[in-house]
Design an enzyme around this catalytic site. Structure first.
Site, PDB file in Angstrom:
ATOM      1  N   ASP A 129      71.970  51.448   0.652  1.00 56.21           N
ATOM      2  CA  ASP A 129      72.278  50.952  -0.690  1.00 56.21           C
ATOM      3  C   ASP A 129      71.044  50.397  -1.388  1.00 56.21           C
ATOM      4  O   ASP A 129      71.017  50.276  -2.611  1.00 56.21           O
ATOM      5  CB  ASP A 129      73.302  49.808  -0.632  1.00 56.21           C
ATOM      6  CG  ASP A 129      74.617  50.236  -0.016  1.00 56.21           C
ATOM      7  OD1 ASP A 129      74.772  51.427   0.272  1.00 56.21           O
ATOM      8  OD2 ASP A 129      75.475  49.354   0.170  1.00 56.21           O
ATOM      9  N   ASP A 161      78.119  58.964  -0.703  1.00 52.14           N
ATOM     10  CA  ASP A 161      78.017  59.545   0.634  1.00 52.14           C
ATOM     11  C   ASP A 161      79.299  59.490   1.478  1.00 52.14           C
ATOM     12  O   ASP A 161      79.240  59.738   2.691  1.00 52.14           O
ATOM     13  CB  ASP A 161      76.802  58.982   1.390  1.00 52.14           C
ATOM     14  CG  ASP A 161      76.723  57.466   1.400  1.00 52.14           C
ATOM     15  OD1 ASP A 161      77.550  56.842   0.723  1.00 52.14           O
ATOM     16  OD2 ASP A 161      75.841  56.925   2.077  1.00 52.14           O
ATOM     17  N   HIS A 218      79.224  54.771  -4.320  1.00 51.03           N
ATOM     18  CA  HIS A 218      78.380  55.459  -3.331  1.00 51.03           C
ATOM     19  C   HIS A 218      78.884  56.878  -3.054  1.00 51.03           C
ATOM     20  O   HIS A 218      80.032  57.089  -2.697  1.00 51.03           O
ATOM     21  CB  HIS A 218      78.272  54.656  -2.028  1.00 51.03           C
ATOM     22  CG  HIS A 218      77.775  53.261  -2.279  1.00 51.03           C
ATOM     23  ND1 HIS A 218      77.880  52.252  -1.371  1.00 51.03           N
ATOM     24  CD2 HIS A 218      77.143  52.729  -3.368  1.00 51.03           C
ATOM     25  CE1 HIS A 218      77.360  51.134  -1.882  1.00 51.03           C
ATOM     26  NE2 HIS A 218      76.911  51.402  -3.097  1.00 51.03           N
ATOM     27  N   CYS A 271      75.148  55.504   5.696  1.00 50.47           N
ATOM     28  CA  CYS A 271      74.935  54.191   5.057  1.00 50.47           C
ATOM     29  C   CYS A 271      74.015  53.306   5.886  1.00 50.47           C
ATOM     30  O   CYS A 271      73.164  52.599   5.338  1.00 50.47           O
ATOM     31  CB  CYS A 271      76.248  53.425   4.939  1.00 50.47           C
ATOM     32  SG  CYS A 271      77.541  54.226   4.021  1.00 50.47           S
ATOM     33  N   ASP A 310      72.872  51.376  -7.171  1.00 52.51           N
ATOM     34  CA  ASP A 310      72.769  51.287  -5.713  1.00 52.51           C
ATOM     35  C   ASP A 310      72.163  52.598  -5.230  1.00 52.51           C
ATOM     36  O   ASP A 310      72.571  53.687  -5.689  1.00 52.51           O
ATOM     37  CB  ASP A 310      74.152  51.121  -5.073  1.00 52.51           C
ATOM     38  CG  ASP A 310      74.668  49.687  -5.141  1.00 52.51           C
ATOM     39  OD1 ASP A 310      74.059  48.860  -5.847  1.00 52.51           O
ATOM     40  OD2 ASP A 310      75.687  49.400  -4.479  1.00 52.51           O
TER      41      ASP A 310
HETATM   42  N1  NVA Z   1      83.464  54.318  -1.851  1.00 57.25           N
HETATM   43  C1  NVA Z   1      83.174  54.772  -0.587  1.00 57.25           C
HETATM   44  C2  NVA Z   1      82.050  54.103   0.117  1.00 57.25           C
HETATM   45  C3  NVA Z   1      81.291  55.086   0.885  1.00 57.25           C
HETATM   46  C4  NVA Z   1      80.128  54.639   1.646  1.00 57.25           C
HETATM   47  C5  NVA Z   1      84.419  54.763   0.242  1.00 57.25           C
HETATM   48  O1  NVA Z   1      84.832  53.725   0.734  1.00 57.25           O
HETATM   49  O2  NVA Z   1      84.999  55.804   0.391  1.00 57.25           O
END
Ligand code: NVA
Length: 366
Positions: free
Chosen positions: A107, A246, A244, A350, A195
């Site tokens: 991040d 990923d 995020h 992450c 981020d």
């Molecule tokens: N928003 C995402 C975070 C991924 C690292 C999730 O919780 O699916």
């Protein structure tokens, strides 16, 4: 003197990586941009303080599993220096009762070629998190004459950076999805906020998720900072908590992406991939119905994998469906037990930040 920092994407052969640490981690107090991101039914609502020591120790054990797995494959691992995260912080613009953690590094640090840039996060509790990485940055700076040590413009994070009354406990999932579809997020556009985990690097192209943690002004800033790259905004209308990229849109190798089946790209945003014959495959179902206790993230950390090279990937050990799919997609799968590190901010991707991957800046979308 050696070249230490070089990485243009998430799949070239990994040679050096930063792995986070859970020490002293906090559940931060509520602040303007955080409550929007905690699911309404989360047991973490209204709670803050030091995370229980046993969970910190267990999280660190999981990170050691990851360190061991990559070191066995010849990857050099660097670790941050945690601060005492329970300290109150202040700037001329805000006060906060604590910081958070140095998990996850993804991040905070963005590696583009020979540059590592510390991000401009929208959470006040993360304002000083970069300090945990400064000893490593200095080491790279001393040892690699080409390393560019950069800090993005620091956001002020005054009240003007957030929409107030954006969050209301009664908001339904459907209403959240309407907001995502309308690109209506809690941060305003008064300054760039981002981020690093919202960015997906693909050589000449950088794809950036627009959501709760990264705004449009950040994308405009990136386009001016990197005029030789193409910056693309991405939106995923199926995600009520777009944070995020990923666990949503994850490249495994040139030409292949796994995509969260609930979070397809907005209209038109697949075109560049399809025009260049990339395959976008729905990711396998997670093995779990719920995230572990005290975790901010969704069960889709199942797809948050660490690619070691275009044919080798680390997948969380309990995520058997995702492992099987990776295998069918022609990847060699290395399982690593990391689930108890999830509460500290995420999965395998992450928990890391790229330092060195063999390879150069290529144009995958000519
Ligand atoms: N928003 C995402 C975070 C991924 C690292 C999730 O919780 O699916």
């Amino acid at each position: 003197m050696a070249k230490i920092v070089n990485s243009w994407n998430d799949w070239d052969p990994l040679k050096r990586v930063i792995v986070g640490r859970c020490d002293n981690s906090m559940i931060p107090p509520e602040e303007p941009a955080t409550s929007e991101k905690v699911p309404v039914d989360s047991e973490m609502r209204g709670m803050w303080g030091l995370r229980p020591l046993r969970t910190v120790e267990r999280g660190n054990e999981c990170l050691e599993n990851l360190v061991k797995a990559v070191e066995e494959r010849g990857v050099v691992v660097d670790r941050p220096t945690p601060l005492q995260w329970n300290q109150a912080i202040g700037t001329p613009d805000f006060r906060n009762d604590s910081m958070m953690t140095c998990m996850p590094p993804r991040d905070i640090l963005l590696t583009v070629g020979n540059e590592i840039m510390a991000s401009a996060n929208s959470f006040r509790c993360r304002y000083f998190e970069y300090l945990a990485y400064w000893p490593l940055m200095k080491q790279y700076f001393d040892e690699d004459p080409e390393f560019l040590w950069t800090q993005a413009p620091r956001p002020r994070l005054t009240d003007a950076s957030y929409k107030h009354n954006y969050y209301d406990e009664k908001i339904t999932l459907e209403e959240r999805l309407v907001r995502t579809a309308n690109k209506d997020f809690v941060t305003t556009e008064v300054e760039p906020m981002w981020d690093a985990a919202d960015l997906m690097r693909m050589g000449k192209d950088i794809f950036i998720q627009h959501g709760l943690t990264t705004n449009r002004t950040a994308m405009e800033w990136f386009q001016r900072y990197y005029p030789e790259y193409r910056i693309h905004a991405m939106n995923f209308p199926g995600d009520p908590y777009p944070i995020h990229i990923d666990a949503t849109f994850v490249p495994l190798r040139p030409g292949l992406i796994i995509n969260n089946p609930h979070r397809h790209p907005a209209e038109g945003q697949r075109d560049i991939f399809e025009a260049n014959d990339w395959q976008i495959v729905d990711a396998a179902q997670p093995a779990h119905d719920e995230p572990p206790a005290l975790c901010y993230s969704s069960v889709w950390l199942s797809m948050n994998c660490l690619v070691l090279d275009p044919s080798t990937v680390i997948v969380e050990a309990s995520e058997v469906n995702q492992q099987e799919q990776m295998d069918q997609l022609g990847m060699n799968v290395i399982p690593v037990d990391l689930r108890d590190a999830y509460p500290f901010g995420g999965g395998l991707h992450c928990s890391t930040a790229d330092v060195y991957r063999e390879g150069e800046c290529l144009d995958y979308f000519p």
